[in-house]
Scaffold this motif. Sequence first.
Motif, short mmCIF file in Angstrom:
data_model
loop_
_atom_site.label_atom_id
_atom_site.label_comp_id
_atom_site.label_asym_id
_atom_site.label_seq_id
_atom_site.Cartn_x
_atom_site.Cartn_y
_atom_site.Cartn_z
N ALA A 171 -1.39 1.45 -4.62
CA ALA A 171 -0.42 0.37 -4.84
C ALA A 171 0.89 0.68 -4.11
O ALA A 171 1.56 -0.23 -3.63
N LEU A 172 1.23 1.95 -4.02
CA LEU A 172 2.50 2.34 -3.38
C LEU A 172 2.36 2.45 -1.86
O LEU A 172 3.34 2.74 -1.17
N ASP A 173 1.16 2.24 -1.32
CA ASP A 173 0.91 2.37 0.13
C ASP A 173 1.24 3.75 0.66
O ASP A 173 1.88 3.92 1.71
N THR A 187 -2.43 11.18 10.26
CA THR A 187 -2.10 10.51 9.00
C THR A 187 -3.15 9.44 8.72
O THR A 187 -3.63 8.79 9.65
N ILE A 188 -3.48 9.30 7.45
CA ILE A 188 -4.49 8.31 7.04
C ILE A 188 -3.88 7.47 5.91
O ILE A 188 -3.56 8.02 4.84
N PRO A 189 -3.71 6.15 6.11
CA PRO A 189 -3.19 5.33 5.01
C PRO A 189 -4.16 5.37 3.82
O PRO A 189 -5.38 5.42 4.01
N MET A 190 -3.61 5.32 2.62
CA MET A 190 -4.47 5.34 1.42
C MET A 190 -5.50 4.22 1.46
O MET A 190 -6.61 4.38 0.97
N ALA A 191 -5.15 3.10 2.07
CA ALA A 191 -6.08 1.96 2.15
C ALA A 191 -7.38 2.37 2.84
O ALA A 191 -8.45 1.83 2.54
N ASP A 192 -7.28 3.32 3.78
CA ASP A 192 -8.46 3.71 4.57
C ASP A 192 -9.01 5.07 4.16
O ASP A 192 -9.96 5.56 4.77
N PHE A 193 -8.38 5.72 3.20
CA PHE A 193 -8.76 7.11 2.90
C PHE A 193 -10.12 7.19 2.19
O PHE A 193 -10.99 7.93 2.61
N HIS A 194 -10.28 6.43 1.12
CA HIS A 194 -11.57 6.43 0.42
C HIS A 194 -12.47 5.34 1.00
O HIS A 194 -11.99 4.27 1.38
N ARG A 195 -13.78 5.61 1.04
CA ARG A 195 -14.73 4.66 1.64
C ARG A 195 -15.54 3.95 0.56
O ARG A 195 -15.74 4.48 -0.53
N LEU A 196 -16.06 2.77 0.93
CA LEU A 196 -17.07 2.14 0.08
C LEU A 196 -18.41 2.83 0.33
O LEU A 196 -18.61 3.45 1.39
N PRO A 197 -19.37 2.74 -0.61
CA PRO A 197 -20.57 3.57 -0.48
C PRO A 197 -21.49 3.18 0.67
O PRO A 197 -22.04 4.05 1.35
N GLY A 198 -21.68 1.86 0.89
CA GLY A 198 -22.61 1.45 1.95
C GLY A 198 -23.93 2.20 1.85
O GLY A 198 -24.45 2.43 0.76
N GLU A 199 -24.46 2.59 3.00
CA GLU A 199 -25.72 3.35 3.05
C GLU A 199 -25.50 4.85 2.93
O GLU A 199 -26.45 5.62 2.90
N VAL A 216 0.88 14.25 0.89
CA VAL A 216 0.79 12.80 0.68
C VAL A 216 2.22 12.27 0.78
O VAL A 216 3.12 12.79 0.11
N VAL A 217 2.43 11.27 1.63
CA VAL A 217 3.79 10.75 1.83
C VAL A 217 3.94 9.42 1.09
O VAL A 217 3.13 8.50 1.26
N LEU A 218 5.01 9.35 0.28
CA LEU A 218 5.34 8.11 -0.41
C LEU A 218 6.38 7.38 0.41
O LEU A 218 7.42 7.97 0.76
N PRO A 219 6.16 6.09 0.74
CA PRO A 219 7.17 5.35 1.49
C PRO A 219 8.43 5.11 0.66
O PRO A 219 8.47 5.48 -0.52
N ARG A 220 9.40 4.45 1.24
CA ARG A 220 10.65 4.14 0.51
C ARG A 220 10.32 3.48 -0.83
O ARG A 220 9.38 2.70 -0.91
#
Length: 316
Positions: A171-173, A187-199, A216-220
């Motif tokens: 939520a904090l990006d 650097t890897i944004p949290m949005a892309d860090f964890h994956r969906l399971p897929g195959e 882990v960096v917290l933005p402003r």
Amino acid sequence: MKPFSYERAASPAEAAAAAARRPGARFIAGGTNLLDLMKLQIEVPSHLIDVNGLALDTIEPTPEGGLRVGALVSNTALAADPRVRRDYALLTRALLAGASGQLRNKATTAGNLLQRTRCPYFYDTAQPCNKRRPGSGCAAIGGFTRQLGVIGTSDACIATHPSDMAVALRALDAVVETVQADGATRTIPMADFHRLPGETPHIETALQPGELITAVVLPRPLGGRHIYRKVRDRASYAFALVSVGAVVQPDGTGRVALGGVAHKPWRVEEAETELPRGARAVTERLLAGARPTRDNAFKVTLVERTLGSVLAEARG
Ligand SMILES: Cc1cc2nc3c(=O)[nH]c(=O)nc-3n(C[C@H](O)[C@H](O)[C@H](O)COP(=O)(O)OP(=O)(O)OC[C@H]3O[C@@H](n4cnc5c(N)ncnc54)[C@H](O)[C@@H]3O)c2cc1C
Ligand code: SF4
């Protein structure tokens, strides 16, 4: 327990290089998840690289006005940091909703992000599990699924990610900083860090083999009201059936991420435009395409009701 060798890493780059040299190696931080999995022989590392001596346990301000949280900062220290309590209260609340005081004293920021699922079949080595043994099948599908995922699932895996902290970071990006085996950082944004399971549900994150999380960096800070609401079967020491992490601004706009519903912290930015219209409208967008099972269809209603109570609290 299977025999394994052990070393203490001298620097982050050396730790990453050592892990890349030894394919069966694992980093060990607090050990609160890895050791449990080793005792059950779900994780059977041939070599442990202890990262506790690396100087990655501080929380520093960034030039952009945020905070850089070292990978080894304990969950207790992160939750208690006055800057985090003031500016990122969502993170403090999510951390304090997790595990127990003793566990949080040992658990680290990186280890928390990388903890494995709590799917009961993952822990039962007599059962097929594509995450534990790729290609073996999924005992959960058609089994007991009350705790498991309702969205982003696949025919190979319907597990959820168990971390409370990760919901707040999404939520904090927040952004994950790493060092790779060749010493390169990224650097890897949290949005892309964890994956969906897929195959390939055994591949859970964007990390490459041997890649070490350094921070882990917290933005402003975002301002607004920060609320974390976790619904679970017991009042403490239990994982979320559903959790809602929200930052709500005085004008009713804001951000929402969910725990307990998917293989990763679940956030759909477009759904947040519905916040002024209320919990039902947001939930319809957030969980569009959900595939709940008979056992866990209640989670869809629970998300809407939990979000409704979070929004009511935010309105005061
Ligand atoms: C009984 C119990 C209840 C719990 N309840 C909750 C809960 O309600 N909510 C919640 O969110 N969590 C809960 N937890 C999980 C707990 O938060 C995690 O076990 C903990 O955060 C893991 O951190 P650690 O440092 O001990 O990781 P470790 O066990 O040391 O490592 C975990 C994984 O991270 C990898 N790793 C560690 N550091 C790094 C690094 N720097 N770079 C790359 N890889 C790394 C390790 O190789 C390993 O694969 C619970 C745990 C227990 C045992
Ligand atoms: S849901 Fe995922 S973790 Fe659980 S048994 Fe199936 S493959 Fe394994």
